[in-house]
Write an enzyme that holds these catalytic residues in place. Structure first.
Site, PDB file in Angstrom:
ATOM      1  N   CYS A 184       0.994  -1.136   0.008  1.00  0.00           N
ATOM      2  CA  CYS A 184      -0.257   0.229   0.008  1.00  0.00           C
ATOM      3  C   CYS A 184       1.180   1.224   0.008  1.00  0.00           C
ATOM      4  O   CYS A 184       2.154   1.236  -0.087  1.00  0.00           O
ATOM      5  CB  CYS A 184      -0.919   0.207   1.228  1.00  0.00           C
ATOM      6  SG  CYS A 184      -0.078  -0.145   2.796  1.00  0.00           S
ATOM      7  N   THR A 185       0.229   2.377   0.095  1.00  0.00           N
ATOM      8  CA  THR A 185       1.380   3.578   0.041  1.00  0.00           C
ATOM      9  C   THR A 185       2.494   3.788   0.940  1.00  0.00           C
ATOM     10  O   THR A 185       3.276   3.935   0.433  1.00  0.00           O
ATOM     11  CB  THR A 185       0.314   4.900   0.128  1.00  0.00           C
ATOM     12  OG1 THR A 185      -0.766   4.899  -0.835  1.00  0.00           O
ATOM     13  CG2 THR A 185       0.881   6.258  -0.164  1.00  0.00           C
TER      14      THR A 185
END
Length: 297
Positions: free
Chosen positions: A180-181
């Protein structure tokens, strides 16, 4: 700008909120910070000197002293205001009872892999490795790990339902690399997956941000990274591959715009320059605005 999170037991989240608000206001910072009994999650913008003061002060808190702060360049206009809230979850999966933390972080989550360890795993085990996107599906339209699985989710609340649907059961014995980010969503996602029978689950330490900083356009990541501020996307090197497709004409793009519908609701649309100019001219689009979802990492 800084992006960060930390999982640690917090006996009094409200007291932490008041302290964080005072600290941010004194330094003139803007952005969003979420706090719960299991930790903190934030994205803040401001002059570098003030952000450094914030980091120094925040790391003095016993549970936050080892937090990883990820830095990126900003314009100073990424966030219109400051929002600091106490929530049941700092990432809203709808499963707060499943997450247990101690002073070292989440208990029972996926194995953290540094960027070079991610590449080594793929070198050693090849196509057996499955990359599993831990973000909202629209984020993957402009960037993702090569050949990654992108679950059909609009928000993080959809992941539990998606995992329990049975469509990924055939992967339960495979090595799964969640990403994810900035890493926070995978802390929860990997735990939720393990609790549902996935046997070998990893997570990219520091998320896409740290991987991109390490390898730029030369690794397993391709495209641009969607970010939850007014920039709306960022690249790790010049000439990043454009994998997004305009929703109107199919041309290449990485730019999201706010579509203004007849009901005045705003919906993000991926549009090329020509189609966005048409929309801006006829009033169906607005210039990209700060888009803050229920998570900032």
């Amino acid at each position: 700008m800084i992006l960060y999170y930390g999982f640690t037991p917090l006996a009094d989240p409200e007291a932490v909120r008041l302290w964080q608000r005072q600290l941010c206001e004194n330094l003139g910072l803007s952005g969003r910070v979420l706090i719960s009994k299991i930790g903190i999650n934030g994205t803040l913008g401001g002059p570098m000197s003030d952000l450094k003061k914030y980091v120094k002060a925040t790391k003095k808190y016993p549970g936050f002293n080892k937090m990883d702060f990820k830095w990126s360049e900003g314009t100073g206009q990424e966030f219109p205001n400051l929002r600091i809230r106490v929530r049941k979850e700092i990432v809203t999966f709808g499963a707060p009872e499943e997450i247990v933390v101690d002073e070292k972080g989440v208990v029972g989550g996926g194995v953290h892999l540094r960027p070079e360890e991610v590449n080594k795993l793929v070198e050693e085990r090849g196509d057996e490795v499955v990359f599993f996107d831990g973000r909202n599906a629209f984020e993957a339209k402009i960037g993702k790990f090569k050949n990654a699985i992108v679950p059909d989710v609009e928000t993080t609340r959809d992941f539990v339902r998606e995992l329990e649907s049975g469509k990924y059961d055939h992967m339960k014995d495979k090595p799964i690399v969640t990403y994810c980010t900035g890493g926070i969503r995978c802390e929860i996602l990997s735990t939720v997956m393990i609790n549902r029978g996935f046997k070998e689950v990893y997570q990219v330490k520091g998320g896409i941000v740290r991987y991109g900083e390490k390898y730029g356009n030369k690794g397993l990541w391709e495209g641009s990274l969607y970010v939850f501020d007014s920039r709306m996307n960022m690249d790790f090197a010049e000439n990043a591959k454009v994998i997004g497709e305009c929703e109107k004409c199919g041309g290449p793009t990485k730019e999201f715009y706010n579509v203004v519908s007849a009901s005045t609701q705003r919906v993000l649309a991926l549009l090329c320059d020509d189609c966005s100019r048409d929309g801006l001219a006829n009033g169906t689009l607005e210039q990209p605005l700060t888009h803050l979802a229920n998570t900032v990492g």
